[in-house]
Design a protein around this motif. Structure first.
Motif, PDB file in Angstrom:
ATOM      1  N   LEU A 158      71.160 -37.314  32.019  1.00 22.26           N
ATOM      2  CA  LEU A 158      70.466 -38.543  31.449  1.00 22.26           C
ATOM      3  C   LEU A 158      71.405 -39.332  30.292  1.00 22.26           C
ATOM      4  N   TYR A 159      72.535 -39.024  30.124  1.00 24.09           N
ATOM      5  CA  TYR A 159      73.328 -39.514  29.052  1.00 24.09           C
ATOM      6  C   TYR A 159      74.694 -39.899  29.671  1.00 24.09           C
ATOM      7  N   PRO A 160      74.987 -40.469  30.773  1.00 22.23           N
ATOM      8  CA  PRO A 160      76.377 -40.525  31.441  1.00 22.23           C
ATOM      9  C   PRO A 160      77.321 -41.358  30.670  1.00 22.23           C
ATOM     10  N   ALA A 161      78.205 -40.869  30.453  1.00 22.23           N
ATOM     11  CA  ALA A 161      79.419 -41.445  29.529  1.00 22.23           C
ATOM     12  C   ALA A 161      79.650 -42.971  29.775  1.00 22.23           C
ATOM     13  N   ASP A 162      79.509 -43.388  30.967  1.00 21.96           N
ATOM     14  CA  ASP A 162      80.071 -44.987  31.335  1.00 21.96           C
ATOM     15  C   ASP A 162      78.930 -45.819  30.489  1.00 21.96           C
ATOM     16  N   LEU A 163      77.652 -45.173  30.229  1.00 20.38           N
ATOM     17  CA  LEU A 163      76.580 -45.836  29.532  1.00 20.38           C
ATOM     18  C   LEU A 163      76.191 -45.564  28.332  1.00 20.38           C
ATOM     19  N   ILE A 167      73.224 -47.266  26.114  1.00 18.83           N
ATOM     20  CA  ILE A 167      72.160 -46.502  25.734  1.00 18.83           C
ATOM     21  C   ILE A 167      71.795 -46.351  24.356  1.00 18.83           C
ATOM     22  N   ASP A 168      72.907 -46.077  23.437  1.00 14.11           N
ATOM     23  CA  ASP A 168      72.832 -46.013  22.013  1.00 14.11           C
ATOM     24  C   ASP A 168      72.302 -47.451  21.642  1.00 14.11           C
ATOM     25  N   GLU A 169      72.652 -48.441  22.044  1.00 17.84           N
ATOM     26  CA  GLU A 169      72.274 -49.496  21.490  1.00 17.84           C
ATOM     27  C   GLU A 169      70.851 -50.078  21.865  1.00 17.84           C
ATOM     28  N   LEU A 170      70.312 -49.915  22.850  1.00 13.68           N
ATOM     29  CA  LEU A 170      69.180 -49.863  23.567  1.00 13.68           C
ATOM     30  C   LEU A 170      67.942 -49.145  22.791  1.00 13.68           C
ATOM     31  N   ASN A 171      68.329 -47.558  22.721  1.00 16.60           N
ATOM     32  CA  ASN A 171      67.726 -46.754  21.881  1.00 16.60           C
ATOM     33  C   ASN A 171      67.460 -47.367  20.444  1.00 16.60           C
ATOM     34  N   ALA A 172      68.250 -47.709  19.941  1.00 17.11           N
ATOM     35  CA  ALA A 172      68.183 -48.163  18.414  1.00 17.11           C
ATOM     36  C   ALA A 172      67.153 -49.532  18.416  1.00 17.11           C
ATOM     37  N   ARG A 222      68.542 -45.527  38.309  1.00 19.17           N
ATOM     38  CA  ARG A 222      67.922 -44.243  37.938  1.00 19.17           C
ATOM     39  C   ARG A 222      67.723 -44.037  36.455  1.00 19.17           C
ATOM     40  N   PRO A 223      66.591 -43.286  36.215  1.00 18.21           N
ATOM     41  CA  PRO A 223      66.308 -43.117  34.760  1.00 18.21           C
ATOM     42  C   PRO A 223      67.307 -42.683  34.040  1.00 18.21           C
ATOM     43  N   THR A 224      67.470 -42.816  32.660  1.00 19.11           N
ATOM     44  CA  THR A 224      68.500 -42.495  31.687  1.00 19.11           C
ATOM     45  C   THR A 224      67.264 -41.929  30.523  1.00 19.11           C
ATOM     46  N   GLU A 225      68.284 -41.505  29.578  1.00 21.47           N
ATOM     47  CA  GLU A 225      67.660 -40.965  28.319  1.00 21.47           C
ATOM     48  C   GLU A 225      66.464 -42.173  27.849  1.00 21.47           C
ATOM     49  N   ALA A 226      67.155 -43.304  27.895  1.00 20.42           N
ATOM     50  CA  ALA A 226      66.600 -44.214  27.245  1.00 20.42           C
ATOM     51  C   ALA A 226      65.189 -44.593  27.849  1.00 20.42           C
ATOM     52  N   ASP A 227      65.211 -44.328  29.236  1.00 19.45           N
ATOM     53  CA  ASP A 227      63.920 -44.533  29.791  1.00 19.45           C
ATOM     54  C   ASP A 227      62.479 -43.571  29.390  1.00 19.45           C
ATOM     55  N   LEU A 230      61.443 -44.500  26.113  1.00 17.85           N
ATOM     56  CA  LEU A 230      60.439 -45.359  25.990  1.00 17.85           C
ATOM     57  C   LEU A 230      59.076 -44.804  26.683  1.00 17.85           C
ATOM     58  N   PHE A 231      59.038 -44.032  27.531  1.00 18.38           N
ATOM     59  CA  PHE A 231      58.127 -43.484  28.153  1.00 18.38           C
ATOM     60  C   PHE A 231      57.196 -42.926  27.308  1.00 18.38           C
ATOM     61  N   THR A 232      57.350 -42.222  26.408  1.00 23.05           N
ATOM     62  CA  THR A 232      56.540 -41.235  25.628  1.00 23.05           C
ATOM     63  C   THR A 232      55.719 -42.428  24.871  1.00 23.05           C
ATOM     64  N   THR A 233      56.296 -43.480  24.576  1.00 23.01           N
ATOM     65  CA  THR A 233      55.353 -44.423  23.874  1.00 23.01           C
ATOM     66  C   THR A 233      54.529 -45.051  24.624  1.00 23.01           C
ATOM     67  N   LEU A 234      54.984 -45.640  25.956  1.00 25.02           N
ATOM     68  CA  LEU A 234      54.296 -46.420  26.903  1.00 25.02           C
ATOM     69  C   LEU A 234      52.945 -45.417  27.306  1.00 25.02           C
ATOM     70  N   VAL A 235      53.307 -44.156  27.576  1.00 30.46           N
ATOM     71  CA  VAL A 235      52.235 -43.157  28.052  1.00 30.46           C
ATOM     72  C   VAL A 235      50.896 -43.325  27.074  1.00 30.46           C
ATOM     73  N   ARG A 236      51.202 -43.229  25.938  1.00 29.62           N
ATOM     74  CA  ARG A 236      49.990 -43.180  24.901  1.00 29.62           C
ATOM     75  C   ARG A 236      49.547 -44.751  24.396  1.00 29.62           C
ATOM     76  N   PHE A 237      50.187 -45.424  24.935  1.00 27.68           N
ATOM     77  CA  PHE A 237      50.034 -46.995  24.401  1.00 27.68           C
ATOM     78  C   PHE A 237      48.523 -47.339  24.618  1.00 27.68           C
ATOM     79  N   ASP A 238      48.106 -47.492  25.979  1.00 29.65           N
ATOM     80  CA  ASP A 238      46.719 -47.938  26.200  1.00 29.65           C
ATOM     81  C   ASP A 238      45.590 -46.854  25.625  1.00 29.65           C
TER      82      ASP A 238
END
Length: 315
Positions: A158-163, A167-172, A222-227, A230-238
Motif C-alpha cells: 500500500l506504500y510502493p516506493a515509486d509513489l 503519497i506523503d504529500e497527499l496524505n498531509a 490500484r488503491p494505496t495507503e492514501a485511499d 481517506l476512506f475511513t473519513t468518507l464512510v463516516r461522513f454521511d
C-alpha cells in the motif's frame, strides 16, 4: 474524553479556550517501531502483538483495514473497546483478556506509570514485554504493510516506493483538510474557527472529486495507503459528520465521483467487515454530550454501500 496526568486519570475535554475556539489535536507519544531487520527490540512475530481499537474511530479503523488486506487477522489479535466514551474514557465491555484492564487508560498506565497525555486508539501492544509499541495510526499501518510480510501477503503493498513521496504529500493534505478537518469543524467552539475548517473541508472534497473523475483511485489503477486513509473519513461522513459535526454543505452521496469511489472501496473483499455503523453512530452521538446533550442517536441515514458503481471503467 480525558487524559492521564502523571499516571492519574482526569476527565478533561480538549482546551479550546487557549486556541481561540480551534480544536488542536495533540501529538501521539508512543513511537517505537516493529522492524523485520532487527534494528529495534520489536521484531515481527506471529501472536506477539495486539491491537486495541474502537470500531467507531477512523484512526483505529485504518489499522483494521490494513490488517485485513495484508492477511494478518490470525497474526495480530484485536481487543475492541465499548463505543460509548464518557467520564472514564475508552472502556472495555468486560475485562480485557490480554491485560486484565477494564479501561484503556489502565493499559497506558501499565506501559508507562507516569504517563501524561491523551488516551487514544489505536494502540499496538507487545504481549512479550508488556509495552505499548506505538499509538500513532499512520505509523502502525506502515508497519503492518511492510514489516510483517513473512506472515501476511507480501504481494499487497500500500506504500510502493515509486509513489512514496506523492503519497506523503497527499496524505498531509487529506489529514489536515479532511481526516482532521471534520474534527476541526465539529469540535470548534467559535463560529470563525468552525467556518474556516468547514470551508477548507469542502474545498478539499471538491478537489478530490475532480481528481477522481478520470482515475479510479487517488494514484491510478490500484488503491494505496492514501485511499484507505481517506476512506475511513468518507464512510463516516454521511452517517455522522454531516449532522453531528455540522459538515452539511454536501453529503458524499452528492458527489458524482466520491460516492462511487466510496462504494468501490467498501466492496473490496474484507473491508465491509471492518465497518460497524452501530458503533460509529453510538459513539459520536452518545459520547459527545457537549455537542448532543440528549444522547439521542438518529436512525438514519439509509446507506447502501453495496450498490453498483461504475469505477471499473476508469481502469
Amino acid at each position: 474524553m480525558g487524559l492521564l496526568i502523571e499516571g492519574r486519570w482526569q476527565d478533561q475535554w480538549y482546551d479550546t479556550k487557549t486556541t481561540g475556539g480551534a480544536f488542536v489535536r495533540p501529538e501521539t507519544q508512543f513511537r517505537n517501531w516493529v522492524k523485520a531487520d532487527g534494528s529495534t527490540p520489536y521484531r515481527p512475530e506471529a501472536g506477539r502483538y495486539h491491537l486495541f481499537v474502537s470500531l467507531a474511530c477512523p484512526w483505529a479503523h485504518r489499522t483494521l483495514i490494513v490488517r485485513a488486506l495484508k492477511g494478518l487477522t490470525e497474526v495480530i489479535g484485536v481487543s475492541v473497546v465499548d463505543p460509548l466514551m464518557r467520564e472514564e474514557g475508552w472502556t472495555f465491555p468486560e475485562p480485557d483478556p490480554i491485560t486484565g484492564s477494564t479501561r484503556l487508560y489502565e493499559v497506558y498506565a501499565k506501559a508507562k506509570p507516569d504517563y501524561t497525555g491523551r488516551v487514544t486508539v489505536p494502540v499496538l501492544w507487545d504481549k512479550k514485554t508488556g509495552a505499548i509499541v506505538n499509538n500513532e495510526s499512520a505509523e502502525i499501518i506502515r508497519m503492518l504493510n511492510r514489516e510483517f510480510d513473512a506472515f501476511g501477503d507480501p504481494s499487497v503493498d500500500l506504500y510502493p516506493a515509486d509513489l512514496a513521496g506523492a503519497i506523503d504529500e497527499l496524505n498531509a493534505f487529506v489529514y489536515d483538510r479532511i481526516n482532521n478537518g471534520v474534527y476541526k469543524a465539529g469540535f470548534a467552539t467559535s463560529q470563525e474557527k468552525y467556518e474556516q475548517a468547514f470551508d477548507a473541508l469542502f474545498a478539499a472534497l471538491d478537489e478530490l472529486d475532480a481528481r477522481l473523475s478520470n482515475q479510479r483511485y487517488l494514484f491510478g489503477k490500484r488503491p494505496t495507503e492514501a485511499d484507505w486513509r481517506l476512506f475511513t473519513t468518507l464512510v463516516r461522513f454521511d452517517a455522522v459528520y454531516v449532522g453531528h459535526f455540522k459538515c452539511n454543505l454536501r453529503r458524499i452521496a452528492d458527489y458524482p465521483n466520491l460516492s462511487g469511489y466510496l462504494r468501490d472501496l467498501y466492496q473490496v473483499p474484507g473491508i465491509a467487515e471492518t465497518v460497524n455503523f452501530a458503533h460509529i453512530k453510538r459513539h459520536y452521538y452518545a459520547s459527545h454530550t457537549m455537542i448532543n446533550p440528549t444522547g439521542v442517536v438518529p436512525k438514519g441515514p439509509a446507506l447502501d454501500l453495496d450498490a453498483p458503481h461504475d469505477r471499473a471503467r476508469l481502469g
